[in-house]
Design an enzyme around this catalytic site. Structure first.
Site, PDB file in Angstrom:
ATOM      1  N   ASP A  78      -2.520  -1.438  10.249  1.00 27.07           N
ATOM      2  CA  ASP A  78      -2.258  -1.274   8.749  1.00 27.07           C
ATOM      3  C   ASP A  78      -3.184  -3.271   8.066  1.00 27.07           C
ATOM      4  O   ASP A  78      -2.397  -3.384   6.897  1.00 27.07           O
ATOM      5  CB  ASP A  78      -0.838  -1.490   8.143  1.00 27.07           C
ATOM      6  CG  ASP A  78      -0.561  -0.290   8.405  1.00 27.07           C
ATOM      7  OD1 ASP A  78      -1.276   1.335   7.559  1.00 27.07           O
ATOM      8  OD2 ASP A  78       0.601   0.883   7.999  1.00 27.07           O
ATOM      9  N   MET A  80       5.585   0.296   3.251  1.00 27.20           N
ATOM     10  CA  MET A  80       4.732   0.097   2.378  1.00 27.20           C
ATOM     11  C   MET A  80       3.189  -1.393   3.284  1.00 27.20           C
ATOM     12  O   MET A  80       3.202  -2.198   2.782  1.00 27.20           O
ATOM     13  CB  MET A  80       5.557  -0.358   1.515  1.00 27.20           C
ATOM     14  CG  MET A  80       5.688   0.703   0.534  1.00 27.20           C
ATOM     15  SD  MET A  80       6.239   0.333  -1.740  1.00 27.20           S
ATOM     16  CE  MET A  80       4.797   0.435  -2.105  1.00 27.20           C
ATOM     17  N   GLY A 106       4.349  -3.531   4.265  1.00 28.63           N
ATOM     18  CA  GLY A 106       4.985  -5.746   3.856  1.00 28.63           C
ATOM     19  C   GLY A 106       4.201  -6.665   4.991  1.00 28.63           C
ATOM     20  O   GLY A 106       4.256  -7.552   4.731  1.00 28.63           O
ATOM     21  N   GLY A 107       4.898  -6.619   5.891  1.00 29.14           N
ATOM     22  CA  GLY A 107       4.643  -7.127   7.867  1.00 29.14           C
ATOM     23  C   GLY A 107       3.246  -8.359   7.155  1.00 29.14           C
ATOM     24  O   GLY A 107       2.881  -8.279   7.558  1.00 29.14           O
ATOM     25  N   SER A 108       2.836  -6.583   7.112  1.00 33.91           N
ATOM     26  CA  SER A 108       1.041  -6.283   7.777  1.00 33.91           C
ATOM     27  C   SER A 108       0.612  -7.039   6.463  1.00 33.91           C
ATOM     28  O   SER A 108      -0.655  -7.923   6.991  1.00 33.91           O
ATOM     29  CB  SER A 108       0.815  -4.888   7.394  1.00 33.91           C
ATOM     30  OG  SER A 108       0.792  -4.532   8.289  1.00 33.91           O
ATOM     31  N   GLY A 158       9.657  -0.784   4.768  1.00 31.98           N
ATOM     32  CA  GLY A 158       9.780   0.062   4.010  1.00 31.98           C
ATOM     33  C   GLY A 158       8.640   1.000   3.267  1.00 31.98           C
ATOM     34  O   GLY A 158       8.519   2.020   3.174  1.00 31.98           O
ATOM     35  N   PRO A 189       8.860  -3.795  -0.199  1.00 36.10           N
ATOM     36  CA  PRO A 189      10.385  -3.765  -0.220  1.00 36.10           C
ATOM     37  C   PRO A 189      10.209  -4.485   2.185  1.00 36.10           C
ATOM     38  O   PRO A 189       9.117  -3.575   2.336  1.00 36.10           O
ATOM     39  CB  PRO A 189       9.906  -2.377   0.421  1.00 36.10           C
ATOM     40  CG  PRO A 189       9.455  -2.073  -0.947  1.00 36.10           C
ATOM     41  CD  PRO A 189       8.311  -3.311  -1.371  1.00 36.10           C
ATOM     42  N   LYS A 223       1.005  -0.917   0.261  1.00 42.61           N
ATOM     43  CA  LYS A 223       0.230   0.235  -0.350  1.00 42.61           C
ATOM     44  C   LYS A 223       0.715   1.221   0.429  1.00 42.61           C
ATOM     45  O   LYS A 223       1.748   1.154   0.765  1.00 42.61           O
ATOM     46  CB  LYS A 223      -0.747  -0.175   1.100  1.00 42.61           C
ATOM     47  CG  LYS A 223      -0.299   0.132   2.310  1.00 42.61           C
ATOM     48  CD  LYS A 223      -0.058   1.466   3.048  1.00 42.61           C
ATOM     49  CE  LYS A 223       0.625   1.617   4.733  1.00 42.61           C
ATOM     50  NZ  LYS A 223       1.257   2.889   4.703  1.00 42.61           N
TER      51      LYS A 223
HETATM   52  O1  C5P Z   1      -0.922  -0.801  14.794  1.00 43.27           O
HETATM   53  P1  C5P Z   1       0.747  -1.497  14.450  1.00 43.27           P
HETATM   54  O2  C5P Z   1       1.307  -2.797  15.306  1.00 43.27           O
HETATM   55  O3  C5P Z   1       1.339  -1.230  13.174  1.00 43.27           O
HETATM   56  O4  C5P Z   1       1.499   0.128  14.728  1.00 43.27           O
HETATM   57  C1  C5P Z   1       3.032  -0.205  15.132  1.00 43.27           C
HETATM   58  C2  C5P Z   1       3.339   1.521  16.232  1.00 43.27           C
HETATM   59  O5  C5P Z   1       3.524   2.075  15.144  1.00 43.27           O
HETATM   60  C3  C5P Z   1       2.562   1.138  17.620  1.00 43.27           C
HETATM   61  O6  C5P Z   1       3.056   0.920  18.446  1.00 43.27           O
HETATM   62  C4  C5P Z   1       2.834   2.590  17.477  1.00 43.27           C
HETATM   63  O7  C5P Z   1       3.771   3.041  18.575  1.00 43.27           O
HETATM   64  C5  C5P Z   1       2.473   2.966  15.864  1.00 43.27           C
HETATM   65  N1  C5P Z   1       1.301   3.362  15.758  1.00 43.27           N
HETATM   66  C6  C5P Z   1       0.638   4.820  16.281  1.00 43.27           C
HETATM   67  N2  C5P Z   1      -0.323   4.998  16.102  1.00 43.27           N
HETATM   68  C7  C5P Z   1      -1.066   4.081  14.743  1.00 43.27           C
HETATM   69  C8  C5P Z   1      -1.150   3.274  14.364  1.00 43.27           C
HETATM   70  C9  C5P Z   1       0.401   2.969  15.046  1.00 43.27           C
HETATM   71  O8  C5P Z   1       1.020   5.009  16.921  1.00 43.27           O
HETATM   72  N3  C5P Z   1      -2.561   4.982  14.344  1.00 43.27           N
END
Ligand code: C5P
Length: 307
Positions: free
Chosen positions: A143, A106, A108-110, A104, A101, A13
């Site tokens: 994500d 984008m 990828g892990g999600s 990156g 990537p 994405k």
């Molecule tokens: O939800 P996800 O695991 O992708 O988020 C990774 C990190 O990114 C969270 O632990 C947080 O530090 C930050 N984050 C955030 N606000 C969001 C999404 C992610 O602060 N809406």
């Protein structure tokens, strides 16, 4: 339950808009974002294993040394979470083939987690609906739901509450990956630090109607002018060379240039093949980019490939 392997293809994405609100008590930031799924793909193959085998992960592709091949992998956590939700045991091998990537910005892990959900559901409970998968996805990361639906969508909440957006036509992109990834929490923390230094309150995020209008009309020039990312300044302050990458792509004729999500991948919206080539030829000799990839969007979300 099927005994055959299932392979799911899942897109990366880019955030056409990423508006970030003030840090909330739960440690997350409220977001208002417009996602577009683009034609850079990972594939995840789920193969059932005998009872008691657990979840096994293997990863292949570029830079896979940065991807954990164990229970920490988001795809493994997705398989576990789905198994719990369905009341089955998670005995499955997940083979991840990376085309997105790594680290990156984008998702990828999600994307791998989303693909693992679709593949494991097809193995364990083919009648499990998309809604159930989206619900499990939201528990795994902000994500993860989007790659299940793909296309173009507005994301609110943590970015996980989705509403599809109608987009006319196809948009062409060049993605410039960096030599080293950036961690999403680090970029959000820098965003907070920069806001603190400014001393002004961070406003609540909202959707930019210019982005939505440009998507509806298929106007690439208008979309290029409207691209925005509130995390961009934070990503650039961590990696100052990203500003040079963005400037170089714009000077080569890109309609818009933006750091993708939390970075460090830079995304260039281009009008045609000629400009796509010019952006690539301008960026390539700078040595600032690890790879330059051409893609288009929107594309469909996670799909099972024909066997
Ligand atoms: O939800 P996800 O695991 O992708 O988020 C990774 C990190 O990114 C969270 O632990 C947080 O530090 C930050 N984050 C955030 N606000 C969001 C999404 C992610 O602060 N809406």
């Amino acid at each position: 339950m099927t005994s055959a392997s299932i392979t799911v293809r899942v897109p990366a994405k880019v955030n056409l808009q990423l508006a970030v609100g003030p840090l909330a008590a739960d440690g997350f930031h409220p977001l208002s974002t417009v996602f577009q799924a683009v034609s850079l793909y990972d594939e995840v193959t789920a193969t059932p294993l005998p009872p008691g085998a657990g979840v096994r992960i293997s990863v292949r592709g570029e830079d896979v040394s940065e991807v954990p091949a164990d229970g920490r992998n988001l795809a493994a956590r997705a398989a576990q979470a789905l198994a719990e939700r369905l009341g089955v045991t998670a005995d499955v091998a997940l083979q991840i083939s990376k085309g997105i990537p790594v680290a990156g910005g984008m998702a990828g892990g999600s994307a791998d987690a989303a693909a693992a959900l679709v593949a494991c559901a097809a193995v364990w409970r083919p009648d499990a609906g998309r809604d159930l998968l989206v619900e499990v996805a939201a528990g795994l990361g902000s994500d993860v739901p989007f790659p299940l639906i793909g296309g173009t969508a507005i994301g609110t909440g943590r970015g996980d509450r989705l509403m599809p957006v109608l987009a006319s036509g196809r948009f062409r992109w060049i993605f410039a990956t960096a030599h080293q990834g950036l961690s999403t929490p680090t970029v959000f923390a820098r965003f907070d630090a920069l806001a603190h230094e400014r001393g002004t309150a961070v406003p609540q995020p909202g959707v930019d109607e210019r982005v939505i209008a440009a998507l509806r009309s298929g106007d690439a020039a208008a979309l290029g002018a409207a691209l925005s990312n509130d995390l961009q300044q934070a990503a650039i302050s961590l990696r100052p060379e990203l500003q040079s990458v963005l400037d170089a792509g714009l000077s080569a004729g890109a309609l818009g240039a933006i750091v993708s999500g939390s970075g460090p991948t830079c995304a260039f919206l281009v009008p045609d093949d000629e400009v796509a080539m010019a952006v690539t030829l301008t960026l390539s000799p700078t040595g600032l980019c690890r790879t330059l990839r051409s893609a288009q969007g929107p594309v469909a979300g996670a799909r099972i490939l024909a066997r």
